[in-house]
Motif scaffolding. Structure first.
Motif, PDB file in Angstrom:
ATOM      1  N   ARG A  23       0.990  -0.677  -0.079  1.00 17.93           N
ATOM      2  CA  ARG A  23       0.037  -0.067   0.000  1.00 17.93           C
ATOM      3  C   ARG A  23       0.890   1.488   0.088  1.00 17.93           C
ATOM      4  O   ARG A  23       1.799   0.761   0.260  1.00 17.93           O
ATOM      5  N   THR A  25       1.006   5.113   1.161  1.00 15.55           N
ATOM      6  CA  THR A  25       0.929   6.141   2.461  1.00 15.55           C
ATOM      7  C   THR A  25       0.513   7.408   1.547  1.00 15.55           C
ATOM      8  O   THR A  25       0.045   8.058   2.650  1.00 15.55           O
ATOM      9  N   GLN A  58       2.655   0.863  -9.032  1.00 14.06           N
ATOM     10  CA  GLN A  58       1.537   0.157  -8.391  1.00 14.06           C
ATOM     11  C   GLN A  58       1.490  -1.151  -7.683  1.00 14.06           C
ATOM     12  O   GLN A  58       1.787  -1.743  -7.421  1.00 14.06           O
ATOM     13  N   THR A 584      -7.045  16.902  -0.232  1.00  9.73           N
ATOM     14  CA  THR A 584      -7.523  15.404   0.460  1.00  9.73           C
ATOM     15  C   THR A 584      -8.091  15.907   1.928  1.00  9.73           C
ATOM     16  O   THR A 584      -8.481  14.567   2.760  1.00  9.73           O
ATOM     17  N   ALA A 593     -12.527   6.626   3.879  1.00 11.22           N
ATOM     18  CA  ALA A 593     -12.900   5.020   3.266  1.00 11.22           C
ATOM     19  C   ALA A 593     -13.838   4.584   4.049  1.00 11.22           C
ATOM     20  O   ALA A 593     -13.559   5.448   5.658  1.00 11.22           O
ATOM     21  N   GLU A 599     -11.586   1.587  -2.872  1.00 12.08           N
ATOM     22  CA  GLU A 599     -11.255   2.852  -3.804  1.00 12.08           C
ATOM     23  C   GLU A 599     -10.103   2.457  -5.004  1.00 12.08           C
ATOM     24  O   GLU A 599      -9.725   1.298  -4.750  1.00 12.08           O
ATOM     25  N   ARG A 600     -10.038   3.110  -5.739  1.00 13.42           N
ATOM     26  CA  ARG A 600      -8.596   3.389  -6.558  1.00 13.42           C
ATOM     27  C   ARG A 600      -7.165   4.534  -6.597  1.00 13.42           C
ATOM     28  O   ARG A 600      -7.813   6.321  -6.711  1.00 13.42           O
ATOM     29  N   ARG A 601      -6.433   4.399  -6.152  1.00  6.89           N
ATOM     30  CA  ARG A 601      -5.052   5.245  -5.886  1.00  6.89           C
ATOM     31  C   ARG A 601      -4.512   5.600  -7.307  1.00  6.89           C
ATOM     32  O   ARG A 601      -4.003   4.297  -7.852  1.00  6.89           O
ATOM     33  N   TYR A 602      -3.873   6.764  -7.076  1.00  9.34           N
ATOM     34  CA  TYR A 602      -3.406   6.821  -8.912  1.00  9.34           C
ATOM     35  C   TYR A 602      -2.070   8.485  -8.736  1.00  9.34           C
ATOM     36  O   TYR A 602      -2.864   9.361  -8.182  1.00  9.34           O
ATOM     37  N   ARG A 605      -3.721  11.100  -5.371  1.00 10.98           N
ATOM     38  CA  ARG A 605      -4.216  10.501  -5.379  1.00 10.98           C
ATOM     39  C   ARG A 605      -5.235   9.141  -4.860  1.00 10.98           C
ATOM     40  O   ARG A 605      -4.960   8.729  -5.463  1.00 10.98           O
ATOM     41  N   VAL A 606      -5.902   9.232  -4.719  1.00  7.40           N
ATOM     42  CA  VAL A 606      -7.160   7.820  -4.059  1.00  7.40           C
ATOM     43  C   VAL A 606      -8.558   8.233  -4.510  1.00  7.40           C
ATOM     44  O   VAL A 606      -9.251   9.048  -3.814  1.00  7.40           O
ATOM     45  N   ARG A 608     -12.314   7.423  -4.085  1.00 10.84           N
ATOM     46  CA  ARG A 608     -13.428   6.712  -3.394  1.00 10.84           C
ATOM     47  C   ARG A 608     -15.037   7.469  -4.230  1.00 10.84           C
ATOM     48  O   ARG A 608     -15.170   8.227  -5.252  1.00 10.84           O
TER      49      ARG A 608
END
Length: 744
Positions: A23, A25, A58, A584, A593, A599-602, A605-606, A608
């Protein structure tokens, strides 16, 4: 391999750590600095902390990290990453995590589990060499199998390209964009024509292309580099709103960027003009026009300026009149009839504007809030339709088009959709295929940049009337040009400026304070029930209070929905009280969350479900008719199995994004004031910190206040507020439209 900027060439060899990225953070998109947790075989079930340039990696990928072990006084032992490379996982657990991460289209976490349960450690070999065997897995048919095989093949080619690109300092996320543009030709383009990247690939500017060019051996003083730098300098000027730069300004600015002699830069500029890479033309300097400056244009802006001026002059001079019925109208009778329909009298200025719009083929209507622009437009449309005229209403944004439709009772659309812009930006409606219209009304015209205004004007048929409506005191367009201001400065373009504030509007703190700010007076913050100031000084304190005002205080006092109806408008993106950090914090307050929700992180950014987001560039391939820079929407679904995120836009359209397209989206709980143009919100919260000192200008604050329908809350420093009110704002942009409208 991805190296941090400024990495020491003589650094000793580092330690190698092989691990699976579990993950992220924290990730800073601007610097690439990332804090992540990884699982390494040597650490058992305990996750390790790694820090460094990991942007682009990723979750689920197996990484070979090079760096050194260190200890943080607060967070303890961690691995400092210098560079990394992706490797295929070898264990069942690693393969399951890798396939379930969404990297391969068609495989989500559940399907990954089924595939790995069936093939075990042989899974990746089967996908690579015998993909047809995937049908052995329950729930996988031939269609899905083919999709997975194609996605795997594309990933493999991307990896090969990325190995090369990472070797010249390109991050993974940028490498994916390069591959999307050039495919298997990527390596050849990067080696031989690196400066093409800045023109062809969204998200790559001159500086990134220049870094790559130097890595592949392009000399620092190469004419190719200098010409690319000159084009980049003009492009940056266009991003700042200028249609051209005076030649001395251009050379001076380019020298700072390129760090080469001015003589070389000037010589390359002459070559560039001779090659028709730019246009050089003398244009009048200042309002008087007694002297000229050598103006350097990028070709599209020069063409658009000439075209727009010529088109508007042609419309004004047209012998046809598609609203000819109004030449012989008995206006007192017409206004009496109108009063019967609307229940209100027109003020003298409004009546003048109505007559102008219906008798002049090009006209401008401007004025501040509370001065009756909306009622005037409604009156114009009502009279035109009474004569069975074909009326088209448009605005630059979806929100503005909705509002225009509501106030007139007539369908309105965005300018982009009206013109049916296609990939590449060409319009379906133009001079050869004009709109079927007798009257075209464009609201929020201060937002129209030169290129869009030119496309619109070309689509207006001869004899039709074109009315520009907007507030010239607001910020000018995000794109290059200052069309509304230039039109008002051209003596031959008919115009009316509404100045009378109506009695009902005088009771609104939003309206009264907008006009006070516009005339350089401090807003009244204790006299109204819809305008507040929460004073505080430090940016961190301003940010925390802004979040509290949005998430708790406004909903509690006014019953306003904080996600849908409250908009934070910040002068800047950066800083503790800037739009970036506020997004944020607001996301955590409004869309935290939740267990079991995808959810997807790019990058940093996350995303939701429920997030408010905005589109960052024009994409003509999205949706029914394209999705455009500034479009706002809400994330309604995230589907890992399909690597897809769905946004419901403010034009009520569902638009799908694949996970590798999420760089086109940003959160929109807080946006810059520039990006809010053309939109209206029930409540607006404006954080003002002295750290944004250079941005604190009168038209910026005025624009923010006028975005609110019901409520304005300013959170921040009285000193910052005073600076914004006192400072008149940046000087005029470099444009030539006004003098071209004079026929010069």
């Amino acid at each position: 391999m991805t190296n941090p900027p400024g990495a020491a060439a003589d650094r000793p060899p580092g330690t190698v750590l092989e691990a699976v990225l579990e993950r992220i953070t924290y990730a800073n998109e601007e610097t690439g600095y990332t804090i992540a947790r990884v699982a390494a075989e040597r650490s058992g079930s305990e996750l390790l902390t790694v820090v460094g340039p990991l942007l682009g990696a990723q979750v689920g990928e197996s990484l070979r990290l090079t760096g050194r072990w260190g200890s943080h006084p607060r967070y303890g032992r961690q691995f400092e990453v210098w560079s990394y490379a992706t490797v295929l996982p070898a264990t069942v657990q690693g393969i399951r995590r890798y396939l379930g991460s969404g990297l391969i289209k068609g495989i989500g976490p559940k399907m990954a589990e089924r595939i790995v349960d069936h093939f075990g450690t042989d899974t990746l070999r089967v996908i690579e060499e015998e993909p047809e065997r995937l049908v052995e897995v329950p729930g996988l048919g031939p269609k899905r199998t083919r999709m997975i095989a194609a996605a795997w093949e594309e990933q493999k080619i991307i990896k090969e390209v990325m190995i090369f690109l990472q070797g010249v300092g390109v991050s993974t996320s940028i490498a994916v964009r390069i591959f999307k543009q050039y495919g298997e030709a990527s390596i050849g383009v990067v080696r031989k024509e690196p400066y093409r990247l800045a023109d062809d690939v969204w998200g790559i500017g001159f500086k990134t292309a220049d870094t790559i060019a130097q890595a592949v051996g392009i000399p620092h003083d190469s004419p190719e580099r200098v010409k690319a730098g000159l084009r980049y300098t003009l492009s940056e000027a266009a991003d700042d709103g200028h249609c051209y730069l005076p030649a001395p300004n251009l050379v001076a600015d380019a020298v700072k960027i390129l760090e080469v002699p001015a003589e070389l830069t000037a010589a390359c500029l002459e070559e560039l003009a001779a090659e028709e890479g730019v246009v050089r033309e003398d244009v009048p300097a200042g309002e008087s026009g007694d002297s000229t400056v050598p103006a350097i244009y990028l070709v599209p802006f020069h063409r658009a300026e000439l075209s727009l001026a010529g088109t508007l002059r042609g419309l004004l001079a047209s012998g046809r009149d598609r609203l000819g019925a109004f030449e012989a109208v008995d206006w007192p009778t017409a206004f009496d009839w109108l009063r019967g329909r609307t229940g209100a009298d027109l003020a003298p200025e409004q009546a003048q504007a109505v007559r102008l719009a219906l008798t002049e083929k090009v006209a401008v209507l401007t004025g501040g809030p509370g001065c009756g622009k909306s009622f005037t437009v409604r009156s114009i449309v009502t009279l035109a339709r009474a004569k069975r005229a074909k009326v088209i209403l448009a605005a630059p944004t979806g929100r503005a088009a909705k509002r225009l439709s509501e106030l007139t009772g007539h369908e309105a659309t965005t300018v982009h959709r009206l013109l049916q812009l296609r990939p590449g930006g060409d319009a379906s409606f133009d001079r050869d295929n004009p709109l079927d219209a007798d009257l075209v009304v464009v609201d929020e015209a201060s937002m129209l940049d030169l290129l869009l205004a030119n496309k619109l004007a070309k689509a207006v048929p001869p004899g039709a009337h074109l009315l520009f409506v907007g507030d010239v005191d607001q910020l000018p367009s995000v794109g290059a040009g200052e069309v509304l201001r230039d039109l008002l400065a051209a003596p031959d373009v008919p115009r009316v400026r509404l100045t009378q504030i109506f009695r009902q509007a005088q009771e609104s703190g939003v309206v009264v304070n907008a006009h006070r700010v516009n005339t350089g007076q401090q807003p009244l913050v204790r006299e109204f029930a819809d305008f507040f100031l929460f004073p505080c000084e430090e940016p961190e304190e301003i940010a925390a209070l802004t979040v509290d005002v949005v998430a708790r205080r406004i909903p509690a006092k006014f019953g306003i929905n904080p996600r849908r109806d409250v908009q934070v408008l910040a002068p800047m993106h950066r800083g503790a009280a800037g739009a970036g950090a506020l997004n944020t914090a607001l996301q955590e307050a409004l869309t935290p969350a939740r267990e079991g929700m995808p959810e997807r992180r790019y990058g940093g950014r996350v995303f939701r479900v429920g997030d408010k987001v905005t589109q960052l560039r024009n994409n003509y391939d999205k949706g029914a008719a394209g999705v455009f820079n500034g479009t706002v929407g809400v994330v309604t679904a995230i589907t890992p199995e399909e690597s897809r995120l769905t946004v419901r836009t403010d034009e009520d359209e569902d638009v799908d994004y694949s996970f590798d397209e999420l760089d086109e989206l940003a959160h929109a709980y807080a946006v810059s004031i520039h990006r809010s143009q053309g939109s209206e919100y029930p409540a607006v919260v404006i954080p003002l910190a002295t750290s944004a000192w250079t941005m604190l200008q009168r038209n910026l604050l005025y624009t923010a206040i006028t975005r609110a329908k019901k409520l304005v809350v300013i959170v921040g420093s009285r000193r910052a507020l005073g600076q914004a009110v006192r400072t008149r704002g940046a000087g005029r942009r470099h444009t030539g439209l006004t003098h071209r409208l004079r026929g010069q």
